[in-house]
Design a protein around this motif. Structure first.
Motif, PDB file in Angstrom:
ATOM      1  N   ILE A   1      41.640  36.079  50.188  1.00  0.00           N
ATOM      2  CA  ILE A   1      41.397  35.534  48.779  1.00  0.00           C
ATOM      3  C   ILE A   1      40.157  36.306  48.035  1.00  0.00           C
ATOM      4  O   ILE A   1      40.175  36.570  46.872  1.00  0.00           O
ATOM      5  CB  ILE A   1      40.850  33.886  49.017  1.00  0.00           C
ATOM      6  CG1 ILE A   1      42.275  33.341  49.417  1.00  0.00           C
ATOM      7  CG2 ILE A   1      40.238  33.444  47.919  1.00  0.00           C
ATOM      8  CD1 ILE A   1      41.989  32.040  50.123  1.00  0.00           C
ATOM      9  N   GLY A   2      39.228  36.724  48.995  1.00  0.00           N
ATOM     10  CA  GLY A   2      37.886  37.410  48.536  1.00  0.00           C
ATOM     11  C   GLY A   2      38.219  38.679  47.720  1.00  0.00           C
ATOM     12  O   GLY A   2      37.854  39.070  46.452  1.00  0.00           O
ATOM     13  N   ARG A   3      39.302  39.364  48.491  1.00  0.00           N
ATOM     14  CA  ARG A   3      39.936  40.718  47.723  1.00  0.00           C
ATOM     15  C   ARG A   3      40.605  40.508  46.546  1.00  0.00           C
ATOM     16  O   ARG A   3      40.293  41.214  45.482  1.00  0.00           O
ATOM     17  CB  ARG A   3      40.606  41.452  48.716  1.00  0.00           C
ATOM     18  CG  ARG A   3      39.846  42.051  50.090  1.00  0.00           C
ATOM     19  CD  ARG A   3      40.933  42.678  51.010  1.00  0.00           C
ATOM     20  NE  ARG A   3      40.250  43.160  52.140  1.00  0.00           N
ATOM     21  CZ  ARG A   3      41.078  43.640  53.049  1.00  0.00           C
ATOM     22  NH1 ARG A   3      42.532  43.719  53.123  1.00  0.00           N
ATOM     23  NH2 ARG A   3      40.363  43.770  54.310  1.00  0.00           N
ATOM     24  N   LEU A   4      41.192  39.403  46.304  1.00  0.00           N
ATOM     25  CA  LEU A   4      42.009  39.195  45.062  1.00  0.00           C
ATOM     26  C   LEU A   4      40.934  38.569  43.956  1.00  0.00           C
ATOM     27  O   LEU A   4      41.406  39.079  42.732  1.00  0.00           O
ATOM     28  CB  LEU A   4      43.029  38.230  45.336  1.00  0.00           C
ATOM     29  CG  LEU A   4      44.292  38.579  46.274  1.00  0.00           C
ATOM     30  CD1 LEU A   4      45.151  37.802  46.838  1.00  0.00           C
ATOM     31  CD2 LEU A   4      45.163  39.635  45.296  1.00  0.00           C
ATOM     32  N   VAL A   5      39.990  38.031  44.339  1.00  0.00           N
ATOM     33  CA  VAL A   5      38.851  37.652  43.386  1.00  0.00           C
ATOM     34  C   VAL A   5      38.345  38.936  42.861  1.00  0.00           C
ATOM     35  O   VAL A   5      38.036  38.974  41.509  1.00  0.00           O
ATOM     36  CB  VAL A   5      37.837  36.701  44.063  1.00  0.00           C
ATOM     37  CG1 VAL A   5      36.730  36.289  42.918  1.00  0.00           C
ATOM     38  CG2 VAL A   5      38.651  35.258  44.331  1.00  0.00           C
ATOM     39  N   LYS A   6      38.084  39.775  43.778  1.00  0.00           N
ATOM     40  CA  LYS A   6      37.055  40.830  43.228  1.00  0.00           C
ATOM     41  C   LYS A   6      38.154  41.819  42.446  1.00  0.00           C
ATOM     42  O   LYS A   6      37.754  42.403  41.469  1.00  0.00           O
ATOM     43  CB  LYS A   6      36.976  41.983  44.242  1.00  0.00           C
ATOM     44  CG  LYS A   6      35.546  41.289  45.037  1.00  0.00           C
ATOM     45  CD  LYS A   6      35.016  42.348  46.203  1.00  0.00           C
ATOM     46  CE  LYS A   6      34.228  41.660  47.105  1.00  0.00           C
ATOM     47  NZ  LYS A   6      33.865  42.252  48.584  1.00  0.00           N
ATOM     48  N   LYS A   7      39.688  41.896  42.697  1.00  0.00           N
ATOM     49  CA  LYS A   7      40.332  42.604  41.863  1.00  0.00           C
ATOM     50  C   LYS A   7      40.715  41.744  40.634  1.00  0.00           C
ATOM     51  O   LYS A   7      41.425  42.489  39.822  1.00  0.00           O
ATOM     52  CB  LYS A   7      41.646  42.480  42.788  1.00  0.00           C
ATOM     53  CG  LYS A   7      41.650  43.635  43.979  1.00  0.00           C
ATOM     54  CD  LYS A   7      42.909  43.791  44.651  1.00  0.00           C
ATOM     55  CE  LYS A   7      42.760  44.785  45.859  1.00  0.00           C
ATOM     56  NZ  LYS A   7      44.133  45.186  46.373  1.00  0.00           N
ATOM     57  N   GLY A   8      40.306  40.661  40.601  1.00  0.00           N
ATOM     58  CA  GLY A   8      40.461  40.150  39.114  1.00  0.00           C
ATOM     59  C   GLY A   8      41.737  39.347  39.222  1.00  0.00           C
ATOM     60  O   GLY A   8      42.343  38.770  38.077  1.00  0.00           O
ATOM     61  N   MET A   9      42.657  39.225  39.952  1.00  0.00           N
ATOM     62  CA  MET A   9      43.914  38.820  40.179  1.00  0.00           C
ATOM     63  C   MET A   9      43.764  36.875  40.463  1.00  0.00           C
ATOM     64  O   MET A   9      44.569  36.322  39.851  1.00  0.00           O
ATOM     65  CB  MET A   9      44.578  39.110  41.442  1.00  0.00           C
ATOM     66  CG  MET A   9      44.958  40.274  41.511  1.00  0.00           C
ATOM     67  SD  MET A   9      46.588  40.784  40.262  1.00  0.00           S
ATOM     68  CE  MET A   9      47.943  39.812  41.138  1.00  0.00           C
ATOM     69  N   LEU A  10      42.510  36.445  40.972  1.00  0.00           N
ATOM     70  CA  LEU A  10      42.386  35.139  41.145  1.00  0.00           C
ATOM     71  C   LEU A  10      41.065  34.729  40.118  1.00  0.00           C
ATOM     72  O   LEU A  10      39.969  35.415  40.159  1.00  0.00           O
ATOM     73  CB  LEU A  10      42.378  34.774  42.620  1.00  0.00           C
ATOM     74  CG  LEU A  10      43.331  34.945  43.385  1.00  0.00           C
ATOM     75  CD1 LEU A  10      43.114  34.514  44.865  1.00  0.00           C
ATOM     76  CD2 LEU A  10      44.536  34.139  43.071  1.00  0.00           C
ATOM     77  N   HIS A  11      41.359  33.643  39.596  1.00  0.00           N
ATOM     78  CA  HIS A  11      40.000  33.061  38.937  1.00  0.00           C
ATOM     79  C   HIS A  11      39.571  31.680  39.758  1.00  0.00           C
ATOM     80  O   HIS A  11      40.303  31.201  40.476  1.00  0.00           O
ATOM     81  CB  HIS A  11      40.742  32.047  37.622  1.00  0.00           C
ATOM     82  CG  HIS A  11      39.564  31.749  36.957  1.00  0.00           C
ATOM     83  ND1 HIS A  11      38.520  31.979  36.338  1.00  0.00           N
ATOM     84  CD2 HIS A  11      39.296  30.008  36.736  1.00  0.00           C
ATOM     85  CE1 HIS A  11      37.723  31.415  35.841  1.00  0.00           C
ATOM     86  NE2 HIS A  11      38.248  30.001  36.061  1.00  0.00           N
ATOM     87  N   THR A  12      38.475  31.691  40.025  1.00  0.00           N
ATOM     88  CA  THR A  12      37.430  30.737  40.835  1.00  0.00           C
ATOM     89  C   THR A  12      37.062  29.745  40.085  1.00  0.00           C
ATOM     90  O   THR A  12      36.236  30.151  39.176  1.00  0.00           O
ATOM     91  CB  THR A  12      36.852  31.455  41.979  1.00  0.00           C
ATOM     92  OG1 THR A  12      37.295  32.636  42.377  1.00  0.00           O
ATOM     93  CG2 THR A  12      36.189  30.495  42.903  1.00  0.00           C
ATOM     94  N   GLU A  13      36.998  28.410  40.444  1.00  0.00           N
ATOM     95  CA  GLU A  13      36.272  27.257  39.727  1.00  0.00           C
ATOM     96  C   GLU A  13      35.688  26.698  40.880  1.00  0.00           C
ATOM     97  O   GLU A  13      36.567  26.363  41.889  1.00  0.00           O
ATOM     98  CB  GLU A  13      37.011  26.403  38.883  1.00  0.00           C
ATOM     99  CG  GLU A  13      37.354  27.303  37.495  1.00  0.00           C
ATOM    100  CD  GLU A  13      38.267  26.250  36.542  1.00  0.00           C
ATOM    101  OE1 GLU A  13      37.922  24.899  36.755  1.00  0.00           O
ATOM    102  OE2 GLU A  13      39.180  26.756  35.912  1.00  0.00           O
ATOM    103  N   THR A  14      34.485  25.882  40.748  1.00  0.00           N
ATOM    104  CA  THR A  14      34.014  25.061  41.714  1.00  0.00           C
ATOM    105  C   THR A  14      34.195  23.561  41.562  1.00  0.00           C
ATOM    106  O   THR A  14      34.139  23.265  40.155  1.00  0.00           O
ATOM    107  CB  THR A  14      32.568  25.255  42.107  1.00  0.00           C
ATOM    108  OG1 THR A  14      31.954  25.406  40.816  1.00  0.00           O
ATOM    109  CG2 THR A  14      32.412  26.492  42.877  1.00  0.00           C
TER     110      THR A  14
END
Length: 152
Positions: free
Chosen positions: A50-63
């Motif tokens: 998940i962390g790698r995909l966030v870094k690659k911009g594939m995933l958007h994160t919200e809290t």
């Protein structure tokens, strides 16, 4: 958000993305639960991907409270089309038809899928050529000076 997306992902990252695409908005716990069943991954493994995909911009994160909610920054069908187009751009034009035939012959298709393929092929006949021209430079394919008339 104008994030650059690195769409080069590993097979394991594909597994994570498939969960996100299926759920639209998903927590890391939900991703872990699905992939623990399928892949028998430990929670830390899933968190790493998940962390790698966030870094690659594939995933958007919200809290949301103390939870992270993930969503895809790229549509699944567009992502797949982009990858297929990239593959077709990197092979000889004369191999594209054979590659498509191979894909179709290995796929499990519904009658609806076959009907759509038949309609598409009928439409493609209008623009068909006797021979697809090779787009490679000498030495990149087996077209032998670009004069072969059959596939590879």
């Amino acid at each position: 958000m104008n994030t650059e997306i690195d769409s080069k992902i590993t097979d394991s990252e594909w597994e994570v993305m498939r969960v996100v695409w299926a759920q639209d908005n998903v927590t890391s716990k939900e991703i872990r639960e699905v992939l623990q069943q399928k892949m028998d991954w430990k929670p830390a493994t899933t968190k790493t991907f998940i962390g790698r995909l966030v870094k690659k911009g594939m995933l958007h994160t919200e809290t949301e409270g103390n939870k992270y909610i993930y969503s895809a920054n790229i549509n699944e069908s567009e992502f797949i089309k982009d990858h297929l187009n990239e593959i077709f751009e990197n092979i000889c034009n004369k191999d594209v038809g054979n590659t498509i035939v191979d894909l179709i012959s290995k796929a499990t298709l519904s009658f609806k899928d076959i009907g759509r393929l038949e309609k598409t092929l009928e439409m493609k006949k209008k623009d068909a050529v006797d021979e697809v021209p090779c787009s490679c430079i000498p030495g990149q394919c087996k077209c032998q000076d670009h004069n072969c008339s059959t596939g590879h």
